[in-house]
Design a protein around this motif. Structure first.
Motif, PDB file in Angstrom:
ATOM      1  N   LYS A   9       0.850  -1.179   0.000  1.00 37.85           N
ATOM      2  CA  LYS A   9       0.000   0.000   0.000  1.00 37.85           C
ATOM      3  C   LYS A   9       0.889   1.233   0.000  1.00 37.85           C
ATOM      4  O   LYS A   9       1.937   1.239   0.606  1.00 37.85           O
ATOM      5  N   PRO A 216      -5.458  -9.658   4.601  1.00 39.63           N
ATOM      6  CA  PRO A 216      -5.190  -8.376   3.957  1.00 39.63           C
ATOM      7  C   PRO A 216      -5.746  -8.340   2.536  1.00 39.63           C
ATOM      8  O   PRO A 216      -5.786  -9.358   1.857  1.00 39.63           O
ATOM      9  N   LYS A 220     -11.647  -4.630   3.457  1.00 38.26           N
ATOM     10  CA  LYS A 220     -12.174  -4.142   4.734  1.00 38.26           C
ATOM     11  C   LYS A 220     -12.258  -2.609   4.736  1.00 38.26           C
ATOM     12  O   LYS A 220     -13.277  -2.041   5.123  1.00 38.26           O
ATOM     13  N   THR A 221     -11.189  -1.978   4.276  1.00 41.50           N
ATOM     14  CA  THR A 221     -11.197  -0.515   4.225  1.00 41.50           C
ATOM     15  C   THR A 221     -12.288  -0.026   3.283  1.00 41.50           C
ATOM     16  O   THR A 221     -13.023   0.919   3.589  1.00 41.50           O
ATOM     17  N   SER A 237     -10.485   8.360   9.350  1.00 46.34           N
ATOM     18  CA  SER A 237      -9.721   7.129   9.353  1.00 46.34           C
ATOM     19  C   SER A 237      -8.352   7.333   9.954  1.00 46.34           C
ATOM     20  O   SER A 237      -7.718   8.367   9.810  1.00 46.34           O
ATOM     21  N   SER A 239      -4.846   4.702  11.367  1.00 44.79           N
ATOM     22  CA  SER A 239      -4.361   3.332  11.489  1.00 44.79           C
ATOM     23  C   SER A 239      -3.838   3.107  12.902  1.00 44.79           C
ATOM     24  O   SER A 239      -3.255   4.007  13.499  1.00 44.79           O
ATOM     25  N   PHE A 271     -12.918   5.027  11.265  1.00 45.44           N
ATOM     26  CA  PHE A 271     -12.322   3.748  10.848  1.00 45.44           C
ATOM     27  C   PHE A 271     -10.922   3.616  11.436  1.00 45.44           C
ATOM     28  O   PHE A 271     -10.071   4.490  11.250  1.00 45.44           O
ATOM     29  N   ASP A 273      -7.801   1.249  11.213  1.00 43.93           N
ATOM     30  CA  ASP A 273      -7.160   0.120  10.526  1.00 43.93           C
ATOM     31  C   ASP A 273      -6.117  -0.475  11.469  1.00 43.93           C
ATOM     32  O   ASP A 273      -5.619   0.218  12.349  1.00 43.93           O
ATOM     33  N   GLU A 274      -5.780  -1.736  11.257  1.00 41.14           N
ATOM     34  CA  GLU A 274      -4.756  -2.418  12.059  1.00 41.14           C
ATOM     35  C   GLU A 274      -5.008  -2.256  13.548  1.00 41.14           C
ATOM     36  O   GLU A 274      -4.119  -1.840  14.298  1.00 41.14           O
ATOM     37  N   ALA A 320     -10.538  -2.662  11.723  1.00 44.03           N
ATOM     38  CA  ALA A 320     -10.172  -3.799  10.886  1.00 44.03           C
ATOM     39  C   ALA A 320      -8.922  -4.458  11.434  1.00 44.03           C
ATOM     40  O   ALA A 320      -8.041  -3.794  11.984  1.00 44.03           O
ATOM     41  N   THR A 321      -8.846  -5.768  11.297  1.00 42.06           N
ATOM     42  CA  THR A 321      -7.648  -6.483  11.718  1.00 42.06           C
ATOM     43  C   THR A 321      -7.545  -7.793  10.958  1.00 42.06           C
ATOM     44  O   THR A 321      -8.543  -8.350  10.534  1.00 42.06           O
ATOM     45  N   ASN A 322      -6.333  -8.260  10.760  1.00 41.99           N
ATOM     46  CA  ASN A 322      -6.195  -9.620  10.243  1.00 41.99           C
ATOM     47  C   ASN A 322      -5.650 -10.554  11.320  1.00 41.99           C
ATOM     48  O   ASN A 322      -5.269 -11.675  11.041  1.00 41.99           O
TER      49      ASN A 322
END
Ligand code: ADP
Ligand code: ZN
Length: 645
Positions: A9, A216, A220-221, A237, A239, A271, A273-274, A320-322
């Protein structure tokens, strides 16, 4: 089939270290000024040697002197021939040890006095006091900036949250494809935002937090943006990793700031992220340089913010998370991220839908069938598919085509799976022959094994980082489970390349390292995770920690050395048996191996009908079925060494 996902990214954080740099330059300048100013002020008078000054005094020429510890200023009056008196100013540097000076001056009737303190003027004094610490501060800020990748020291506590107005997200649910279940769950959120009154009237509380969980690049985003877009609300947003800064307390103040901003713009979507970077379970790994402290403070701030605002304020936080397994349980309690939505890799029809979305702006030729492409790309996430379409379009453009053809897509898939073709890497004859037998070995074994799909292509054209040749096997359908016999078949196929080298040359090369690595990994997982060993039974010897990220090894549970030994023996046995089977199959098909390898050497690539013509002739040895079923070989099997011809 290795799938290389491209998740590079673009770096979202603007590197703002220029500020530190400018400050540094300014300070250096001030410091230099500090040195330059005093000497600059003294330039107007002419400098003479000390001895000359003494001589002038003794000659009675000097009337007045200003005697400082490191500088003497004095004036001399001379008569011009016209009879005028002119005053000339001189300076000299006194010799420190000359204690006789006052005496000499007095004897010659010179009017002398000491200068007032601080000749440099107040600016110089001030600068000499302030500049050095400022310079250190500047250097420090500069270094910190470079380290933290952001203007941490200079904008302490300032949130980097960016405000996206509705016009900017512009994403709709129709832009996100292949994740229908997730979309169905999230549509509810859109309704909460649009018609909050409908729910609050009945006393229902609108959920505050939704956790999107998945690998990933699955969108999600995009989904979070689509919610904001569909509801027509602003999108904030940030992270999780942006919260974690070098200084304890910065993250927490960012959280506060973010929520302050969000509450002013409610209803809106925030939002994160991570989330795992921020919300890792506390009390896990030991603190590392105080980093834990910072994370904990930030996390606590997030928790108290989430608890603090009114559920019906209209701020909905989507994270969001993986790595859901490491998220702190406190984050999942009711009233926080109590809703979890899984966004998994798309299935075949999902991939087709995603391809359709991304092909909207691409000129496709008539022969392109997106459903065929979807079938050929199991395991690809949305981001991979977006990348694939673009890669195919680039290939077509490079050839000045009028449209993007199926061949471009096929080449793009191979690129993403195996890397770029490297015809420039020239192999010598022996290497090329070795690679050819190796690949045909994979292909022959692969043609017999269940579940792995058909062998589509073998090639001795080098590709990617390390592959000198490759074999591509395409599953006929998406698979979600691997059955015992398929695992065995997969291991044997992986070892097929090396086995062919053994059968043909009687010795092995270094080319099989990656195959052996993968085969061993799979054999170990079969035993320690899937409980497929008869001796050890269904006991898990590893803790699954990574649900959505591949390639991370899991830690073993606490086991006795004896069990560890048993595991090693079982792994070795599994591999040995598979290896034996591969050798046996290749011996059985020795002639076919020869013919196919020669054909491959001649053509460099074998695929489609040509390849099938060869592989249709593969014969299964009698022991194959028994081995696939039980993983065991009959006792009277020949010793493996005897198979090395
Ligand atoms: P994640 O947040 O899950 O890592 P992103 O939402 O950032 O993934 O997706 C990255 C890019 O991949 C998107 O900009 C989009 O182009 C593409 N993409 C991913 N998933 C999808 C999907 N389900 N439908 C359409 N495009 C997708
Ligand atoms: Zn191989």
């Amino acid at each position: 089939m290795p799938v290389e996902t491209n998740n590079n990214k673009p770096n979202k954080q603007p590197k703002n270290s220029q500020f530190g740099g400018t400050l540094l330059i300014l300070l250096t300048f001030l410091l230099l000024l500090n040195f330059i100013v005093p000497s600059f002020l003294g330039m107007s008078q002419s400098q003479v040697p000390y001895s000359e000054f003494i001589a002038q005094v003794q000659d009675g020429k000097v009337e007045q002197a200003l005697v400082g510890s490191d500088r003497i200023e004095y004036t001399i009056k001379t008569q011009t021939p016209e009879g005028e008196t002119v005053e000339q100013e001189f300076t000299t540097t006194p010799v420190a040890l000359d204690l006789d000076l006052p005496k000499i001056l007095r004897e010659n009737n010179v009017e002398f006095t000491a200068p007032p303190p601080s000749q440099n003027g107040w600016i110089g004094t001030l600068l000499s006091w302030i500049a050095p610490p400022l310079i250190f501060l500047g250097i420090w800020a500069f270094l910190i900036n470079r380290q933290a990748g952001g203007p941490a020291a200079l904008t302490v506590g300032k949130s980097k949250a960016r405000i996206y107005s509705e016009g900017v997200t512009g994403v709709e649910f129709s832009d996100v494809a292949g994740v229908d279940e997730a979309k169905a769950e999230l549509e509810e959120i859109v309704d909460f935002l649009r018609n909050a009154g409908k729910y609050t009237r009945l006393g229902a509380k609108i959920p505050k937090g939704v956790l999107l969980v998945g690998p990933p690049g699955t969108g999600k985003t995009m989904l979070a943006k689509a919610i904001a877009g569909e509801a027509g609300v602003p999108f904030f947003s940030i992270s999780g990793s942006e919260f974690i800064e070098l200084f304890v307390g910065v993250g927490a103040s960012r959280v506060r700031d973010l929520f302050d901003q969000a509450k002013q713009q409610a209803p809106c979507i925030v939002f994160i992220d991570e989330l795992d970077a921020l919300g890792k379970s506390r009390g896990g790994a030991g603190p590392l340089m105080g980093g834990n402290d910072e994370r904990e403070q930030t996390l606590n701030q997030l928790l108290s913010e989430m608890d603090g605002f009114d559920p019906n304020a209209g701020v909905i936080i989507i994270a969001a998370t993986n790595r859901p397994e490491v998220i702190d349980p406190a984050l999942r309690r009711p009233g926080r991220f109590d809703r979890q939505v899984v966004v998994d890799r798309p299935d075949k029809s999902g991939r087709e839908a995603i391809l359709n979305v991304h092909a909207r702006n691409v000129k496709l030729a008539n022969d392109v069938d997106l459903s065929v492409i979807a079938a050929r790309t199991p395991g690809f996430a949305g981001a991979d598919l977006a990348n694939l379409v673009n890669e195919a379009a680039l290939l077509a453009a490079r050839q000045n085509s009028q449209a993007v053809f199926m061949a471009d897509f096929n080449e793009a898939i191979e690129r993403l799976v195996a890397g770029l073709e490297k015809r420039s890497r020239v192999l010598n004859e022996l290497e090329k022959t070795t690679v050819a037998y190796h690949e045909v070995g994979h292909a022959i074994i692969g043609a017999l094994m269940p579940g792995a799909g058909k062998v589509e292509k073998i090639s001795v054209v080098p590709r990617g980082v390390g592959a000198l040749g490759y074999t591509i096997q395409m599953p006929e359908e998406d698979r979600f489970l691997m059955i015992e016999d398929e695992i065995r078949g997969r291991i044997a196929t992986l070892l097929g390349g090396r086995s062919a080298e053994e059968v043909v040359f009687g010795k092995v090369s270094t080319g099989a390292a990656d195959d052996i690595q993968k085969a061993t990994d799979l054999a170990e997982r079969a035993i320690t995770l899937y409980g497929m060993s008869e001796k050890l039974g269904p006991v898990a010897f590893e803790k699954i920690q990574q649900q959505f990220l591949e390639g991370y090894s899991n830690p073993r549970r606490a086991i006795s050395p004896k069990v560890a030994e048993e595991i090693d023996r079982e792994v070795k046995q599994t591999l040995d048996n598979a290896h034996h089977m591969a050798l046996s199959i290749l011996h059985h098909n020795r002639e076919l191996l020869e013919e196919t390898a020669q054909a491959l050497l001649e053509k460099e690539i074998l695929e489609g009908a040509k390849l099938r013509e060869h592989l249709n002739q593969v014969q299964a040895p009698s022991e194959l079925n028994e081995w696939l079923r039980t993983g065991k070989l009959s006792e009277d099997r020949p010793l493996m060494q005897s198979l090395l011809v």
